[in-house]
Every structure is written in structure tokens, then in C-alpha cells.
Design a protein around this motif. Sequence first.
Motif, PDB file in Angstrom:
ATOM      1  N   ALA A 142       6.289 -10.834 -12.468  1.00 43.35           N
ATOM      2  CA  ALA A 142       5.537 -10.207 -11.383  1.00 43.35           C
ATOM      3  C   ALA A 142       5.849  -8.712 -11.375  1.00 43.35           C
ATOM      4  CB  ALA A 142       5.905 -10.833 -10.041  1.00 43.35           C
ATOM      5  N   ILE A 143       4.994  -7.943 -10.725  1.00 47.84           N
ATOM      6  CA  ILE A 143       5.206  -6.499 -10.637  1.00 47.84           C
ATOM      7  C   ILE A 143       4.912  -5.999  -9.226  1.00 47.84           C
ATOM      8  CG2 ILE A 143       4.669  -6.061 -13.066  1.00 47.84           C
ATOM      9  CD1 ILE A 143       1.903  -5.002 -12.095  1.00 47.84           C
ATOM     10  N   VAL A 144       5.457  -4.822  -8.945  1.00 49.33           N
ATOM     11  CA  VAL A 144       5.104  -4.064  -7.745  1.00 49.33           C
ATOM     12  C   VAL A 144       4.503  -2.760  -8.237  1.00 49.33           C
ATOM     13  CG1 VAL A 144       5.913  -2.959  -5.636  1.00 49.33           C
ATOM     14  CG2 VAL A 144       6.997  -5.072  -6.436  1.00 49.33           C
ATOM     15  N   LEU A 145       3.226  -2.545  -7.939  1.00 50.34           N
ATOM     16  CA  LEU A 145       2.517  -1.341  -8.361  1.00 50.34           C
ATOM     17  C   LEU A 145       2.318  -0.444  -7.147  1.00 50.34           C
ATOM     18  CD1 LEU A 145       0.749   0.378 -10.325  1.00 50.34           C
ATOM     19  CD2 LEU A 145      -1.175  -1.129  -9.707  1.00 50.34           C
ATOM     20  N   LEU A 146       2.918   0.738  -7.170  1.00 46.91           N
ATOM     21  CA  LEU A 146       2.785   1.682  -6.069  1.00 46.91           C
ATOM     22  C   LEU A 146       1.498   2.499  -6.207  1.00 46.91           C
ATOM     23  CD1 LEU A 146       6.447   3.060  -5.790  1.00 46.91           C
ATOM     24  CD2 LEU A 146       5.432   1.061  -4.687  1.00 46.91           C
ATOM     25  N   ALA A 147       1.095   3.106  -5.091  1.00 53.11           N
ATOM     26  CA  ALA A 147      -0.163   3.852  -5.069  1.00 53.11           C
ATOM     27  C   ALA A 147      -0.182   5.011  -6.057  1.00 53.11           C
ATOM     28  CB  ALA A 147      -0.441   4.360  -3.655  1.00 53.11           C
ATOM     29  N   ASP A 148       1.004   5.554  -6.381  1.00 52.34           N
ATOM     30  CA  ASP A 148       1.042   6.674  -7.325  1.00 52.34           C
ATOM     31  C   ASP A 148       1.128   6.217  -8.775  1.00 52.34           C
ATOM     32  OD1 ASP A 148       3.650   5.807  -7.577  1.00 52.34           O
ATOM     33  OD2 ASP A 148       4.585   7.665  -6.880  1.00 52.34           O
ATOM     34  N   GLY A 149       1.030   4.898  -9.000  1.00 51.26           N
ATOM     35  CA  GLY A 149       1.024   4.363 -10.363  1.00 51.26           C
ATOM     36  C   GLY A 149       2.369   3.873 -10.864  1.00 51.26           C
ATOM     37  N   THR A 150       3.426   4.089 -10.113  1.00 53.93           N
ATOM     38  CA  THR A 150       4.754   3.637 -10.523  1.00 53.93           C
ATOM     39  C   THR A 150       4.839   2.114 -10.440  1.00 53.93           C
ATOM     40  OG1 THR A 150       5.685   5.678  -9.643  1.00 53.93           O
ATOM     41  CG2 THR A 150       7.230   3.898 -10.119  1.00 53.93           C
ATOM     42  N   ILE A 151       5.495   1.508 -11.439  1.00 58.32           N
ATOM     43  CA  ILE A 151       5.587   0.049 -11.505  1.00 58.32           C
ATOM     44  C   ILE A 151       7.050  -0.387 -11.505  1.00 58.32           C
ATOM     45  CG2 ILE A 151       5.137  -1.998 -12.926  1.00 58.32           C
ATOM     46  CD1 ILE A 151       2.616  -0.657 -13.947  1.00 58.32           C
ATOM     47  N   PHE A 152       7.350  -1.419 -10.724  1.00 57.17           N
ATOM     48  CA  PHE A 152       8.653  -2.075 -10.731  1.00 57.17           C
ATOM     49  C   PHE A 152       8.440  -3.542 -11.088  1.00 57.17           C
ATOM     50  CE2 PHE A 152       9.236   1.642  -8.167  1.00 57.17           C
ATOM     51  CZ  PHE A 152      10.535   2.060  -8.435  1.00 57.17           C
ATOM     52  N   HIS A 153       9.340  -4.086 -11.890  1.00 57.42           N
ATOM     53  CA  HIS A 153       9.168  -5.436 -12.417  1.00 57.42           C
ATOM     54  C   HIS A 153      10.067  -6.435 -11.699  1.00 57.42           C
ATOM     55  CE1 HIS A 153       6.737  -4.105 -15.895  1.00 57.42           C
ATOM     56  NE2 HIS A 153       7.468  -3.000 -15.805  1.00 57.42           N
ATOM     57  N   GLY A 154       9.584  -7.684 -11.630  1.00 60.42           N
ATOM     58  CA  GLY A 154      10.361  -8.743 -11.018  1.00 60.42           C
ATOM     59  C   GLY A 154       9.826 -10.098 -11.427  1.00 60.42           C
ATOM     60  N   LYS A 155      10.137 -11.122 -10.619  1.00 59.12           N
ATOM     61  CA  LYS A 155       9.689 -12.488 -10.892  1.00 59.12           C
ATOM     62  C   LYS A 155       9.208 -13.138  -9.601  1.00 59.12           C
ATOM     63  CE  LYS A 155      13.029 -12.988 -14.668  1.00 59.12           C
ATOM     64  NZ  LYS A 155      14.250 -13.691 -15.138  1.00 59.12           N
ATOM     65  N   GLU A 168       1.410  -1.559   2.941  1.00 59.96           N
ATOM     66  CA  GLU A 168       2.317  -0.418   2.828  1.00 59.96           C
ATOM     67  C   GLU A 168       3.708  -0.935   2.518  1.00 59.96           C
ATOM     68  OE1 GLU A 168       2.768   3.478   5.435  1.00 59.96           O
ATOM     69  OE2 GLU A 168       3.972   1.858   6.267  1.00 59.96           O
ATOM     70  N   VAL A 169       4.348  -0.362   1.511  1.00 62.54           N
ATOM     71  CA  VAL A 169       5.682  -0.811   1.146  1.00 62.54           C
ATOM     72  C   VAL A 169       6.712  -0.085   2.013  1.00 62.54           C
ATOM     73  CG1 VAL A 169       5.962   0.891  -0.732  1.00 62.54           C
ATOM     74  CG2 VAL A 169       7.252  -1.261  -0.798  1.00 62.54           C
ATOM     75  N   CYS A 170       7.634  -0.863   2.585  1.00 66.59           N
ATOM     76  CA  CYS A 170       8.690  -0.295   3.415  1.00 66.59           C
ATOM     77  C   CYS A 170       9.980  -1.060   3.140  1.00 66.59           C
ATOM     78  CB  CYS A 170       8.329  -0.376   4.899  1.00 66.59           C
ATOM     79  SG  CYS A 170       8.267  -2.067   5.532  1.00 66.59           S
ATOM     80  N   PHE A 171      11.092  -0.558   3.655  1.00 73.34           N
ATOM     81  CA  PHE A 171      12.360  -1.248   3.406  1.00 73.34           C
ATOM     82  C   PHE A 171      13.154  -1.397   4.694  1.00 73.34           C
ATOM     83  CE2 PHE A 171      13.066   3.269   2.641  1.00 73.34           C
ATOM     84  CZ  PHE A 171      14.248   3.541   3.318  1.00 73.34           C
ATOM     85  N   ASN A 172      13.903  -2.506   4.767  1.00 73.30           N
ATOM     86  CA  ASN A 172      14.784  -2.772   5.898  1.00 73.30           C
ATOM     87  C   ASN A 172      16.208  -2.892   5.388  1.00 73.30           C
ATOM     88  OD1 ASN A 172      16.361  -4.540   7.880  1.00 73.30           O
ATOM     89  ND2 ASN A 172      14.479  -4.164   9.033  1.00 73.30           N
ATOM     90  N   ASN A 219       1.117   2.819   0.065  1.00 74.30           N
ATOM     91  CA  ASN A 219       0.562   1.502  -0.196  1.00 74.30           C
ATOM     92  C   ASN A 219       1.009   1.008  -1.565  1.00 74.30           C
ATOM     93  OD1 ASN A 219      -0.743   1.250   2.230  1.00 74.30           O
ATOM     94  ND2 ASN A 219      -2.755   1.898   1.469  1.00 74.30           N
ATOM     95  N   ALA A 220       1.010  -0.303  -1.708  1.00 72.66           N
ATOM     96  CA  ALA A 220       1.406  -0.921  -2.964  1.00 72.66           C
ATOM     97  C   ALA A 220       0.737  -2.281  -3.086  1.00 72.66           C
ATOM     98  CB  ALA A 220       2.924  -1.064  -3.046  1.00 72.66           C
ATOM     99  N   VAL A 221       0.712  -2.799  -4.297  1.00 69.97           N
ATOM    100  CA  VAL A 221       0.262  -4.161  -4.531  1.00 69.97           C
ATOM    101  C   VAL A 221       1.347  -4.878  -5.323  1.00 69.97           C
ATOM    102  CG1 VAL A 221      -1.039  -3.446  -6.600  1.00 69.97           C
ATOM    103  CG2 VAL A 221      -1.535  -5.655  -5.519  1.00 69.97           C
ATOM    104  N   MET A 222       1.688  -6.078  -4.899  1.00 74.53           N
ATOM    105  CA  MET A 222       2.621  -6.919  -5.658  1.00 74.53           C
ATOM    106  C   MET A 222       1.831  -8.095  -6.202  1.00 74.53           C
ATOM    107  SD  MET A 222       4.767  -8.285  -2.317  1.00 74.53           S
ATOM    108  CE  MET A 222       5.510  -9.715  -3.083  1.00 74.53           C
ATOM    109  N   SER A 223       2.105  -8.456  -7.462  1.00 72.25           N
ATOM    110  CA  SER A 223       1.222  -9.425  -8.099  1.00 72.25           C
ATOM    111  C   SER A 223       1.880 -10.114  -9.283  1.00 72.25           C
ATOM    112  CB  SER A 223      -0.064  -8.726  -8.565  1.00 72.25           C
ATOM    113  OG  SER A 223      -0.930  -9.630  -9.206  1.00 72.25           O
ATOM    114  N   THR A 224       1.414 -11.341  -9.546  1.00 73.60           N
ATOM    115  CA  THR A 224       1.809 -12.049 -10.772  1.00 73.60           C
ATOM    116  C   THR A 224       0.782 -11.823 -11.875  1.00 73.60           C
ATOM    117  OG1 THR A 224       0.711 -14.049  -9.911  1.00 73.60           O
ATOM    118  CG2 THR A 224       3.083 -13.843  -9.530  1.00 73.60           C
TER     119      THR A 224
END
Length: 367
Positions: free
Chosen positions: A9-22, A33-37, A133-138
Motif C-alpha cells: 500500500a502507499i500514501v500519496l501526498l498532494a505534492d506527489g510525495t509517496i510513502f510505502h506501507g502494507k 487531509e493527512v494529520c498526525f496525533n 490532502n493525501a490518498v492512501m491506497s492498495t
Amino acid sequence: MKYQKLKKAIVLLADGTIFHGKAVGREGSAVGEVCFNTGMTGYQEIFTDPSYFGQLCVTTNAHIGNYGVTKNDVESDSIKIAGLICKNFSYDYSRDIATGSLEDFLNENNLLAISDVDTRALVSYIRDNGAMNAVMSTDVDNIEGLKTLLADTPDMNGLELASKVSTKEPYFIGDENASIKIAALDIGIKKSILINFAKRDAYIKVYPYNASFEEMSSWNPDGYFLSNGPGDPEPLMEAQELAKEIISRNLPLFGICLGHQIIALANGITTYKMHNGHRGINHPVKNLVTGKGEITSQNHGFAISREEAEAHSDIEITHIHLNDNTVAGIKMKSKNVFSVQYHPEASPGPNDANYLFDQFIENIKSK
């Protein structure tokens, strides 16, 4: 314990940056909108807090799910975050009062969750570049399609979300024979707030986000409350008009978080979207009235203008956030009105600010 191979899976940020995961469980995509706690505990309360509606929540604590879930830890009737991004997801749990696993809870709510993300790097990136904003997806091989999906996602700035989480019909909480009646506007209210009022011998009638003063006043309440909630406060014109009516009659009024911002707007003080916002359970606040410090629970992406609050002849700033000197509380000098930007019900979090509920009750009794 899960031993099967997890889907990429990935997290794609609005500026095009990508982070990878599962993917933790279900497949698909989620936008927001991506935020953190930064809270070390309380993930169930966080995920069910209506203030998070429309947001992809990154948890900075490394382990999520390790103590399962219980029905007593929910803040609303369902999960409100748009998606979960974490480092280590615990499929097993150990807590005597747990009634199930976080995995099952997420699946019951059809929520997409991604683990094995470098959340340190992601949070650091958001801190430097701001919430976006971001999109997370498989669907990891469809980057262009995900970019299109992301481009169609509205920005949180100017977005009205209270109507998405508010009750559709009025309802009651507490003992109908209680000594105090409080009319509460639900623009994303947390269950713990209502419990705190009820514990103080109050009977609460909760109204939809667009309730008028005429509707609420017809119940003949002793005081009025404006709740927390998601989105930008500026589009909530009905709530602002309600606040103006209550203020003009000098009736007891208390606001928390989004409600605090509504009270500011009703006084002509503007709000703005913060670079990152405050989300966690260890935020330091100074009470300027008592001189004491408070450790607080916070969850907001907007704030009120400090300059305009200081210049307002009828507004006194009562609390400030010690990390960035933003306004954390105000009161009106000539009216029975006060509000705070943080969460005195503290679910999860410390109990330093519980006195604010007592203060509201005293304001009602002394009106």
C-alpha cells in the motif's frame, strides 16, 4: 498473529510525495487531509472523535492495537477518521476489559488502514511542509489514477463538515430531574463532553448543527453549549448566528474547540488554517487568569486570530498555548460567555482542565 503476506500500500501526498506501507486488512483507497496525533494511548477515542471526520490519521506512537477495543472508549457511534496510517499494527491484544481487536473494529467500520509506514519520516515531512490532502491506497500501480482522485478531493480550508457528523434529530442525555438544563449544539460532539455535564447534575438536550435560537430556547434551558467538530468554522453561518443571538441576550454560553471558534467569529474575530494543527494529549497551556499551567488534550487544525482577539474591546484572552502562543481560551468581559480551544473532557488525556465544566455550571447558577 497474522502470518500471511500483507498487500502493498502507499500514501500519496498532494505534492506527489509517496510513502510505502502494507494494508492491515481490507483493500481499496481513502482520501482526506493527512494529520498526525502524538498521543501514546487512546487510539479508539481518537478514531471515533467526530472532529477527525475527513482526515487520514497518522499515529506517532509506534504500536497501535495492542490493547484492543472496548465499547466504553468510543466517542461517537462509529469510526470518524477517513483512514489510519501507523508503524506497527498489533493484531493480538492484551487488556482484561477489551471486547475485541482493533482489526475487527476497523473491519466492522469498513476503514482502510496501512501499517509498516515510516511514520517518523511522514510526520517530519508534514511538520515541515504543512497539512495537505493525501490518498492512501492498495492500488499501488495506478499512480495517475490516484492523483486524479486526489485532485478531486476538496481542501479542508473552507470545507463545512459539521453537517456530516451532527445528529439528525434532537436527543436527551442525563437525568430529566437534574437541577440544570443545558442546550447543546452538536457540530461534532464527543460523548465524554455530555458525560461530564451529566455528572454535574445537568440534563442535556442535543440539537442538530443547524438548530436555530428559537428551537433551542423553546426548551427553556439554563445555559447553552457549542461543541467541538470537524472542518472549517467559517462556513457555519447558522451556528454563528445562533451564537450571536445567545450573546446578545447575555445567556450562559460555553464553547469547546470548533465551538470556541464559532464564538470568536460571532464577535468578529477571524479564524485561520494552521500549518499543522494541534493533535495530542500533552499540549501545554497557560491559564493567564490563575497563572497556572495545564497539560491538555487537543485536536484542531484551525485557530482564532490572536491579534484581533487582543484588539477586541470586549474579549479577554484567558489561555495561551505555550508551544506557539496561539489563543487557547477567551471570555467576554461584558457577557456570560467563555470558550477554550482544547478538550477539558480529555478523552484521551489528562484531567487538568476539568474545572472548566465546573466553571460553566457556576456561570449558570450565578446568572
